[in-house]
Design a protein around this motif. Structure first.
Motif, mmCIF file in Angstrom:
data_model
loop_
_atom_site.group_PDB
_atom_site.id
_atom_site.type_symbol
_atom_site.label_atom_id
_atom_site.label_comp_id
_atom_site.label_asym_id
_atom_site.label_seq_id
_atom_site.Cartn_x
_atom_site.Cartn_y
_atom_site.Cartn_z
ATOM 1 N N LEU A 152 0.499 -0.923 -0.057
ATOM 2 C CA LEU A 152 -0.195 -0.235 0.069
ATOM 3 C C LEU A 152 0.490 1.101 -0.426
ATOM 4 C CD1 LEU A 152 -2.722 -0.944 2.514
ATOM 5 C CD2 LEU A 152 -2.714 -0.453 0.260
ATOM 6 N N SER A 153 2.104 1.429 0.852
ATOM 7 C CA SER A 153 2.824 2.397 1.091
ATOM 8 C C SER A 153 3.709 2.684 -0.616
ATOM 9 C CB SER A 153 4.080 2.267 1.700
ATOM 10 O OG SER A 153 3.130 1.488 3.292
ATOM 11 N N ASP A 154 3.773 1.446 -1.229
ATOM 12 C CA ASP A 154 4.191 1.893 -2.828
ATOM 13 C C ASP A 154 3.057 2.356 -4.093
ATOM 14 O OD1 ASP A 154 6.310 1.493 -4.824
ATOM 15 O OD2 ASP A 154 4.863 -0.349 -5.079
ATOM 16 N N ASP A 176 -2.935 14.156 -2.184
ATOM 17 C CA ASP A 176 -4.416 14.318 -1.874
ATOM 18 C C ASP A 176 -4.223 15.288 -0.098
ATOM 19 O OD1 ASP A 176 -7.381 13.101 -1.458
ATOM 20 O OD2 ASP A 176 -5.862 11.878 0.611
ATOM 21 N N THR A 177 -5.268 15.788 0.342
ATOM 22 C CA THR A 177 -5.203 16.434 1.436
ATOM 23 C C THR A 177 -5.695 15.363 2.694
ATOM 24 O OG1 THR A 177 -7.551 16.222 1.312
ATOM 25 C CG2 THR A 177 -6.200 18.952 -0.008
ATOM 26 N N ASN A 178 -5.849 14.381 2.441
ATOM 27 C CA ASN A 178 -5.831 13.541 3.584
ATOM 28 C C ASN A 178 -4.604 11.933 3.652
ATOM 29 O OD1 ASN A 178 -7.340 12.973 5.925
ATOM 30 N ND2 ASN A 178 -8.622 11.231 5.276
ATOM 31 N N GLN A 179 -4.230 12.421 2.559
ATOM 32 C CA GLN A 179 -2.731 11.474 2.116
ATOM 33 C C GLN A 179 -3.502 10.062 1.617
ATOM 34 O OE1 GLN A 179 -0.729 12.936 6.229
ATOM 35 N NE2 GLN A 179 1.126 12.486 4.037
ATOM 36 N N GLY A 180 -4.776 10.093 1.347
ATOM 37 C CA GLY A 180 -4.982 8.665 1.172
ATOM 38 C C GLY A 180 -5.963 7.826 1.861
ATOM 39 N N LEU A 181 -6.362 8.527 3.562
ATOM 40 C CA LEU A 181 -6.648 7.629 4.121
ATOM 41 C C LEU A 181 -8.024 7.275 4.236
ATOM 42 C CD1 LEU A 181 -4.907 9.263 7.200
ATOM 43 C CD2 LEU A 181 -4.677 7.746 6.683
ATOM 44 N N ASP A 182 -8.747 8.270 3.398
ATOM 45 C CA ASP A 182 -10.122 7.573 2.986
ATOM 46 C C ASP A 182 -10.487 6.756 2.553
ATOM 47 O OD1 ASP A 182 -10.926 10.270 4.127
ATOM 48 O OD2 ASP A 182 -10.727 11.928 2.540
ATOM 49 N N SER A 183 -9.232 6.396 1.646
ATOM 50 C CA SER A 183 -9.596 5.221 0.271
ATOM 51 C C SER A 183 -8.843 3.686 0.753
ATOM 52 C CB SER A 183 -9.405 5.815 -1.286
ATOM 53 O OG SER A 183 -8.151 6.514 -1.024
ATOM 54 N N VAL A 184 -7.419 3.996 1.851
ATOM 55 C CA VAL A 184 -6.684 2.771 2.253
ATOM 56 C C VAL A 184 -7.643 1.965 2.124
ATOM 57 C CG1 VAL A 184 -6.812 3.498 4.484
ATOM 58 C CG2 VAL A 184 -4.730 2.570 3.201
ATOM 59 N N LYS A 231 -10.577 0.661 0.975
ATOM 60 C CA LYS A 231 -10.329 -0.514 -0.347
ATOM 61 C C LYS A 231 -9.770 -0.186 -1.207
ATOM 62 C CE LYS A 231 -14.017 0.995 -4.119
ATOM 63 N NZ LYS A 231 -14.826 2.162 -4.310
ATOM 64 N N VAL A 232 -8.107 -0.209 -1.258
ATOM 65 C CA VAL A 232 -7.595 -0.115 -2.369
ATOM 66 C C VAL A 232 -6.940 -1.064 -1.619
ATOM 67 C CG1 VAL A 232 -4.951 0.494 -2.814
ATOM 68 C CG2 VAL A 232 -7.216 2.066 -2.949
ATOM 69 N N ALA A 233 -6.570 -1.700 -0.297
ATOM 70 C CA ALA A 233 -5.783 -2.718 0.098
ATOM 71 C C ALA A 233 -7.514 -3.959 0.326
ATOM 72 C CB ALA A 233 -6.313 -2.506 2.075
ATOM 73 N N ASP A 234 -8.276 -3.460 -0.123
ATOM 74 C CA ASP A 234 -9.762 -5.021 -0.044
ATOM 75 C C ASP A 234 -8.860 -5.523 -2.276
ATOM 76 O OD1 ASP A 234 -10.985 -4.657 1.812
ATOM 77 O OD2 ASP A 234 -12.465 -3.562 1.465
ATOM 78 N N GLY A 270 -4.543 -6.456 7.222
ATOM 79 C CA GLY A 270 -3.940 -5.543 7.927
ATOM 80 C C GLY A 270 -2.936 -5.091 8.218
ATOM 81 N N GLU A 271 -2.242 -5.299 7.737
ATOM 82 C CA GLU A 271 -0.398 -5.577 8.187
ATOM 83 C C GLU A 271 -0.140 -4.000 7.255
ATOM 84 O OE1 GLU A 271 1.973 -8.487 8.094
ATOM 85 O OE2 GLU A 271 1.761 -9.561 10.051
ATOM 86 N N GLN A 272 -0.449 -4.455 6.071
ATOM 87 C CA GLN A 272 -0.325 -3.584 5.152
ATOM 88 C C GLN A 272 -0.639 -2.190 4.903
ATOM 89 O OE1 GLN A 272 1.794 -2.785 2.144
ATOM 90 N NE2 GLN A 272 2.593 -5.375 2.503
ATOM 91 N N VAL A 273 -2.781 -1.718 5.881
ATOM 92 C CA VAL A 273 -3.156 -0.509 6.352
ATOM 93 C C VAL A 273 -2.669 0.013 7.370
ATOM 94 C CG1 VAL A 273 -5.133 0.208 7.344
ATOM 95 C CG2 VAL A 273 -5.224 -1.802 4.931
ATOM 96 N N GLY A 274 -2.239 -1.392 8.551
ATOM 97 C CA GLY A 274 -1.383 -0.764 9.673
ATOM 98 C C GLY A 274 -0.054 0.317 9.125
ATOM 99 N N ARG A 275 0.508 -0.681 8.293
ATOM 100 C CA ARG A 275 1.908 -0.236 7.907
ATOM 101 C C ARG A 275 1.866 1.368 7.477
ATOM 102 N NH1 ARG A 275 4.896 -5.171 5.824
ATOM 103 N NH2 ARG A 275 4.729 -6.311 7.461
#
Length: 69
Positions: free
Chosen positions: A3-5, A17-25, A27-30, A44-49
Motif C-alpha cells: 500500500l505504501s508503494d 491528497d489533502t488526507n493522504q489517501g486515508l479515505d480510500s486506503v 478500499k484499495v487494500a481490499d 491488516g498489516e499493510q493498512v497499519g503500515r
C-alpha cells in the motif's frame, strides 16, 4: 506491491491528497488483497503500515505547531 508503494511512489496520493489517501486506503487494500492473494492478516498489516507512514509524515507538523505555542 505494498500500500505504501502504491500511495507514495506510484500514484503520489500520499503527497497530493489533502488526507493522504486515508479515505480510500481500506478500499484499495481490499482490491490489492484480492489481486495479490493477501490473507486478512497481511491486508491488516499493510493498512497499519500505511497509516504509520502517514502518522510519521504528520508528526513534524505537530511538533512545529507545538513549538510555536
Amino acid at each position: 506491491a505494498t500500500l505504501s508503494d502504491i500511495f507514495i511512489q506510484r500514484t503520489q496520493i500520499f503527497y497530493r491528497d489533502t488526507n493522504q489517501g486515508l479515505d480510500s486506503v481500506e478500499k484499495v487494500a481490499d482490491r490489492m488483497a484480492t489481486l495479490l492473494g493477501w490473507s486478512p492478516e497481511t491486508r491488516g498489516e499493510q493498512v497499519g503500515r500505511y497509516k504509520q507512514d502517514v502518522a510519521l509524515s504528520r508528526h513534524w507538523k505537530t511538533e512545529i505547531d507545538n513549538d510555536a505555542v
